[in-house]
Write a protein that holds these residues in place. Structure first.
Motif, PDB file in Angstrom:
ATOM      1  N   ILE A  72       0.843  -1.204   0.000  1.00 46.39           N
ATOM      2  CA  ILE A  72       0.000   0.000   0.000  1.00 46.39           C
ATOM      3  C   ILE A  72       0.874   1.248   0.000  1.00 46.39           C
ATOM      4  O   ILE A  72       0.604   2.220  -0.711  1.00 46.39           O
ATOM      5  N   LEU A  73       1.969   1.221   0.769  1.00 43.22           N
ATOM      6  CA  LEU A  73       2.883   2.374   0.820  1.00 43.22           C
ATOM      7  C   LEU A  73       3.838   2.411  -0.373  1.00 43.22           C
ATOM      8  O   LEU A  73       4.696   3.279  -0.449  1.00 43.22           O
ATOM      9  N   GLN A  74       3.721   1.420  -1.268  1.00 41.94           N
ATOM     10  CA  GLN A  74       4.597   1.326  -2.447  1.00 41.94           C
ATOM     11  C   GLN A  74       6.049   1.079  -2.062  1.00 41.94           C
ATOM     12  O   GLN A  74       6.966   1.420  -2.815  1.00 41.94           O
ATOM     13  N   LEU A  75       6.288   0.502  -0.894  1.00 44.80           N
ATOM     14  CA  LEU A  75       7.642   0.058  -0.554  1.00 44.80           C
ATOM     15  C   LEU A  75       7.917  -1.217  -1.343  1.00 44.80           C
ATOM     16  O   LEU A  75       9.059  -1.582  -1.594  1.00 44.80           O
ATOM     17  N   LEU A  76       6.847  -1.923  -1.680  1.00 42.49           N
ATOM     18  CA  LEU A  76       6.918  -3.047  -2.621  1.00 42.49           C
ATOM     19  C   LEU A  76       6.049  -2.669  -3.816  1.00 42.49           C
ATOM     20  O   LEU A  76       4.971  -2.097  -3.640  1.00 42.49           O
ATOM     21  N   THR A  77       6.491  -2.991  -5.010  1.00 41.13           N
ATOM     22  CA  THR A  77       5.709  -2.652  -6.205  1.00 41.13           C
ATOM     23  C   THR A  77       4.590  -3.674  -6.376  1.00 41.13           C
ATOM     24  O   THR A  77       4.856  -4.874  -6.416  1.00 41.13           O
ATOM     25  N   PRO A  78       3.341  -3.212  -6.478  1.00 43.76           N
ATOM     26  CA  PRO A  78       2.238  -4.164  -6.633  1.00 43.76           C
ATOM     27  C   PRO A  78       2.350  -4.949  -7.945  1.00 43.76           C
ATOM     28  O   PRO A  78       2.832  -4.425  -8.954  1.00 43.76           O
ATOM     29  N   THR A  79       1.919  -6.218  -7.914  1.00 49.67           N
ATOM     30  CA  THR A  79       1.860  -7.029  -9.117  1.00 49.67           C
ATOM     31  C   THR A  79       0.678  -6.571  -9.976  1.00 49.67           C
ATOM     32  O   THR A  79       0.706  -6.592 -11.198  1.00 49.67           O
ATOM     33  N   GLU A  80      -0.381  -6.157  -9.281  1.00 51.27           N
ATOM     34  CA  GLU A  80      -1.608  -5.742  -9.962  1.00 51.27           C
ATOM     35  C   GLU A  80      -2.411  -4.893  -8.994  1.00 51.27           C
ATOM     36  O   GLU A  80      -2.189  -4.945  -7.789  1.00 51.27           O
ATOM     37  N   GLY A  81      -3.376  -4.142  -9.516  1.00 52.37           N
ATOM     38  CA  GLY A  81      -4.262  -3.378  -8.642  1.00 52.37           C
ATOM     39  C   GLY A  81      -3.808  -1.947  -8.458  1.00 52.37           C
ATOM     40  O   GLY A  81      -2.768  -1.527  -8.984  1.00 52.37           O
ATOM     41  N   LYS A  82      -4.620  -1.189  -7.739  1.00 54.65           N
ATOM     42  CA  LYS A  82      -4.364   0.239  -7.580  1.00 54.65           C
ATOM     43  C   LYS A  82      -4.489   0.661  -6.122  1.00 54.65           C
ATOM     44  O   LYS A  82      -5.253   0.072  -5.363  1.00 54.65           O
ATOM     45  N   VAL A  83      -3.705   1.688  -5.755  1.00 55.37           N
ATOM     46  CA  VAL A  83      -3.818   2.289  -4.430  1.00 55.37           C
ATOM     47  C   VAL A  83      -3.948   3.793  -4.627  1.00 55.37           C
ATOM     48  O   VAL A  83      -3.142   4.405  -5.324  1.00 55.37           O
ATOM     49  N   TYR A  84      -5.003   4.366  -4.046  1.00 53.63           N
ATOM     50  CA  TYR A  84      -5.201   5.815  -4.134  1.00 53.63           C
ATOM     51  C   TYR A  84      -4.966   6.436  -2.774  1.00 53.63           C
ATOM     52  O   TYR A  84      -5.426   5.916  -1.756  1.00 53.63           O
ATOM     53  N   PHE A  85      -4.252   7.550  -2.781  1.00 54.61           N
ATOM     54  CA  PHE A  85      -4.061   8.329  -1.566  1.00 54.61           C
ATOM     55  C   PHE A  85      -4.799   9.634  -1.827  1.00 54.61           C
ATOM     56  O   PHE A  85      -4.358  10.432  -2.656  1.00 54.61           O
ATOM     57  N   GLY A  86      -5.950   9.835  -1.181  1.00 50.44           N
ATOM     58  CA  GLY A  86      -6.818  10.935  -1.597  1.00 50.44           C
ATOM     59  C   GLY A  86      -7.271  10.624  -3.006  1.00 50.44           C
ATOM     60  O   GLY A  86      -7.737   9.528  -3.288  1.00 50.44           O
ATOM     61  N   ASP A  87      -7.088  11.565  -3.934  1.00 50.79           N
ATOM     62  CA  ASP A  87      -7.516  11.256  -5.306  1.00 50.79           C
ATOM     63  C   ASP A  87      -6.324  10.957  -6.203  1.00 50.79           C
ATOM     64  O   ASP A  87      -6.449  10.909  -7.416  1.00 50.79           O
ATOM     65  N   GLU A  88      -5.163  10.744  -5.586  1.00 59.45           N
ATOM     66  CA  GLU A  88      -3.976  10.474  -6.391  1.00 59.45           C
ATOM     67  C   GLU A  88      -3.674   8.984  -6.408  1.00 59.45           C
ATOM     68  O   GLU A  88      -3.685   8.327  -5.366  1.00 59.45           O
ATOM     69  N   GLU A  89      -3.411   8.462  -7.606  1.00 58.81           N
ATOM     70  CA  GLU A  89      -3.115   7.036  -7.694  1.00 58.81           C
ATOM     71  C   GLU A  89      -1.612   6.813  -7.513  1.00 58.81           C
ATOM     72  O   GLU A  89      -0.806   7.250  -8.321  1.00 58.81           O
ATOM     73  N   LEU A  90      -1.259   6.119  -6.426  1.00 55.89           N
ATOM     74  CA  LEU A  90       0.161   5.947  -6.096  1.00 55.89           C
ATOM     75  C   LEU A  90       0.871   5.038  -7.094  1.00 55.89           C
ATOM     76  O   LEU A  90       2.053   5.215  -7.382  1.00 55.89           O
ATOM     77  N   THR A  91       0.144   4.053  -7.624  1.00 60.05           N
ATOM     78  CA  THR A  91       0.775   3.069  -8.497  1.00 60.05           C
ATOM     79  C   THR A  91       1.248   3.702  -9.805  1.00 60.05           C
ATOM     80  O   THR A  91       2.057   3.134 -10.512  1.00 60.05           O
ATOM     81  N   ASP A  92       0.739   4.904 -10.122  1.00 58.20           N
ATOM     82  CA  ASP A  92       1.112   5.589 -11.363  1.00 58.20           C
ATOM     83  C   ASP A  92       2.316   6.503 -11.221  1.00 58.20           C
ATOM     84  O   ASP A  92       2.870   6.966 -12.208  1.00 58.20           O
ATOM     85  N   LEU A  93       2.698   6.811  -9.970  1.00 58.79           N
ATOM     86  CA  LEU A  93       3.720   7.835  -9.768  1.00 58.79           C
ATOM     87  C   LEU A  93       5.109   7.310 -10.091  1.00 58.79           C
ATOM     88  O   LEU A  93       5.416   6.141  -9.855  1.00 58.79           O
ATOM     89  N   ASN A  94       5.963   8.192 -10.604  1.00 61.22           N
ATOM     90  CA  ASN A  94       7.358   7.790 -10.792  1.00 61.22           C
ATOM     91  C   ASN A  94       8.102   7.979  -9.465  1.00 61.22           C
ATOM     92  O   ASN A  94       7.541   8.461  -8.490  1.00 61.22           O
ATOM     93  N   ARG A  95       9.385   7.658  -9.464  1.00 60.48           N
ATOM     94  CA  ARG A  95      10.105   7.632  -8.190  1.00 60.48           C
ATOM     95  C   ARG A  95      10.173   8.978  -7.491  1.00 60.48           C
ATOM     96  O   ARG A  95       9.999   9.068  -6.280  1.00 60.48           O
ATOM     97  N   SER A  96      10.397  10.049  -8.248  1.00 62.80           N
ATOM     98  CA  SER A  96      10.539  11.342  -7.575  1.00 62.80           C
ATOM     99  C   SER A  96       9.177  11.841  -7.077  1.00 62.80           C
ATOM    100  O   SER A  96       9.073  12.458  -6.016  1.00 62.80           O
ATOM    101  N   GLN A  97       8.107  11.542  -7.836  1.00 60.56           N
ATOM    102  CA  GLN A  97       6.758  11.922  -7.375  1.00 60.56           C
ATOM    103  C   GLN A  97       6.404  11.137  -6.110  1.00 60.56           C
ATOM    104  O   GLN A  97       5.839  11.673  -5.162  1.00 60.56           O
ATOM    105  N   LEU A  98       6.761   9.855  -6.133  1.00 61.08           N
ATOM    106  CA  LEU A  98       6.452   8.993  -4.990  1.00 61.08           C
ATOM    107  C   LEU A  98       7.218   9.475  -3.759  1.00 61.08           C
ATOM    108  O   LEU A  98       6.699   9.472  -2.643  1.00 61.08           O
ATOM    109  N   ARG A  99       8.442   9.914  -3.990  1.00 58.79           N
ATOM    110  CA  ARG A  99       9.247  10.375  -2.867  1.00 58.79           C
ATOM    111  C   ARG A  99       8.631  11.602  -2.213  1.00 58.79           C
ATOM    112  O   ARG A  99       8.619  11.732  -0.989  1.00 58.79           O
ATOM    113  N   ARG A 100       8.083  12.490  -3.038  1.00 57.94           N
ATOM    114  CA  ARG A 100       7.415  13.677  -2.477  1.00 57.94           C
ATOM    115  C   ARG A 100       6.176  13.278  -1.690  1.00 57.94           C
ATOM    116  O   ARG A 100       5.841  13.862  -0.681  1.00 57.94           O
ATOM    117  N   LYS A 101       5.509  12.249  -2.186  1.00 56.94           N
ATOM    118  CA  LYS A 101       4.279  11.770  -1.529  1.00 56.94           C
ATOM    119  C   LYS A 101       4.604  11.088  -0.194  1.00 56.94           C
ATOM    120  O   LYS A 101       3.791  11.064   0.720  1.00 56.94           O
TER     121      LYS A 101
END
Length: 340
Positions: A72-101
């Motif tokens: 859920i925290l994207q410390l592990l990359t999901p095999t499938e599925g989606k995780v939203y934090f508010g209205d932002e989809e975490l599974t779509d973010l690149n590394r620098s975006q994820l780091r800011r999140k």
């Protein structure tokens, strides 16, 4: 103590939305490391975590709880599925975006001995997230670290000490202070008390509960100690072999469990009343947890379930609501009606 049994989910803001999340670890063999299978640690879980609540995630060791938290925290990359934090989809973010999140979502780890760097002073350990995220200057960071130490009930002048100078409970408080440093709104607490003495566990759980109301936090609280989960959680999700089998408001799940697995788990909690303790029925589960690399067909729990029939062996039960619309009680069992 979280008093939230009367809460109605329809008017609550969803902070975390997990949709059909899977995390499979490949099994590789031979010289060419070919994939010959996969450990289905988390296999298609979906749920919401509402702003300001504590969702307890329980289950036996190896059922996928910690993997779920880390995915859920994207410390592990999901095999499938989606995780939203508010209205932002975490599974779509690149590394620098994820780091800011990341500064908005943090984790408290299970083992306060392993999760703190023994060569770093406590002040640096707690201040590190501030440095990584470029928050404040040296003076304001120093102040923030002292403030955090006070917040978790430690002496703010301990900044120059090393982790080995603290007890387990104090180390876990340092871990909590580190998780709070960047002012997150969501925290995954991964078995935060299981490595601690029983006498200290309640203190740490009370601290987490106080911080929640003081700082407006939202928790995913992962544990196998069901009595602690009842104490701190608003809602509870029960996990078995990579799937969520039951989920609902805390007292619904504890007082009227609708899944045979939940019933077995709850029957193992000791009751402080000796007369009741003597007369109640312990449910002993047959066999061991099957391997997540080769889960049973149909309902994953059927090999250990005394209510299993043919349909349980054949068909995966639907995760359905047997509660009300305002207070859902979700369960994945073909025969759940007989427990209503």
């Amino acid at each position: 103590m979280s008093q939230s049994n009367n809460h109605n989910n329809s008017n609550q803001e969803v902070l975390i939305k997990v949709s059909n999340l899977k995390k499979h670890f490949p099994i590789r063999r031979g010289v060419f490391r070919r994939q010959v299978g996969a450990v289905q640690a988390v296999d298609g879980i979906s749920f919401n975590i509402y702003k300001g609540e504590t969702l307890g995630l329980v289950g036996e060791s190896g059922c996928g709880k910690s993997t779920a938290g880390r995915t859920i925290l994207q410390l592990l990359t999901p095999t499938e599925g989606k995780v939203y934090f508010g209205d932002e989809e975490l599974t779509d973010l690149n590394r620098s975006q994820l780091r800011r999140k990341r500064r908005h979502m943090q984790m408290i780890f299970q083992d306060p001995y392993a999760s703190l760097n023994p060569r770093m002073q406590v002040g640096s350990i707690i201040g590190e997230p501030l440095q990584i995220h470029g928050i404040g200057n040296a003076a304001s960071r120093k102040e923030r670290v002292q403030e955090l130490l006070s917040l978790v009930g430690l002496n703010p002048y301990f900044v120059k000490r090393y982790p080995h100078e603290f007890s387990g409970g104090q180390r876990q408080r340092i871990g909590i202070a580190r998780a709070l440093a960047t002012n997150p709104s969501f925290i995954v607490a991964d078995e935060p008390i299981s490595a601690l003495d029983v006498s200290i566990q309640a203190q740490v759980v009370n601290l987490l509960d106080d911080l929640k109301s003081e700082l407006g936090l939202t928790y995913l609280f992962i544990a196998h100690d069901l009595s602690m989960v009842r104490y701190i959680s608003d809602r509870v999700a029960v996990m078995y072999l990579g799937r969520i089998v039951e989920m609902g408001v805390r007292d619904d799940v504890y007082d009227h469990p609708l899944h045979p697995y939940t019933q077995a788990l709850l029957s193992a909690i000791p009751i402080p009343d000796p007369d009741k303790e003597a007369t109640r029925k312990r449910i002993i589960l047959e066999g061991d947890v099957p391997s997540p690399a080769n889960p049973p067909t149909g309902c994953r729990f059927h090999p250990r379930c005394s209510y299993a029939t043919d349909i349980c062996r054949r068909e995966d039960p639907e995760f359905r609501n047997l509660g009300t619309e305002s207070q859902p009680h979700m369960v994945a069992c073909h025969h759940a009606e007989k427990f209503l």
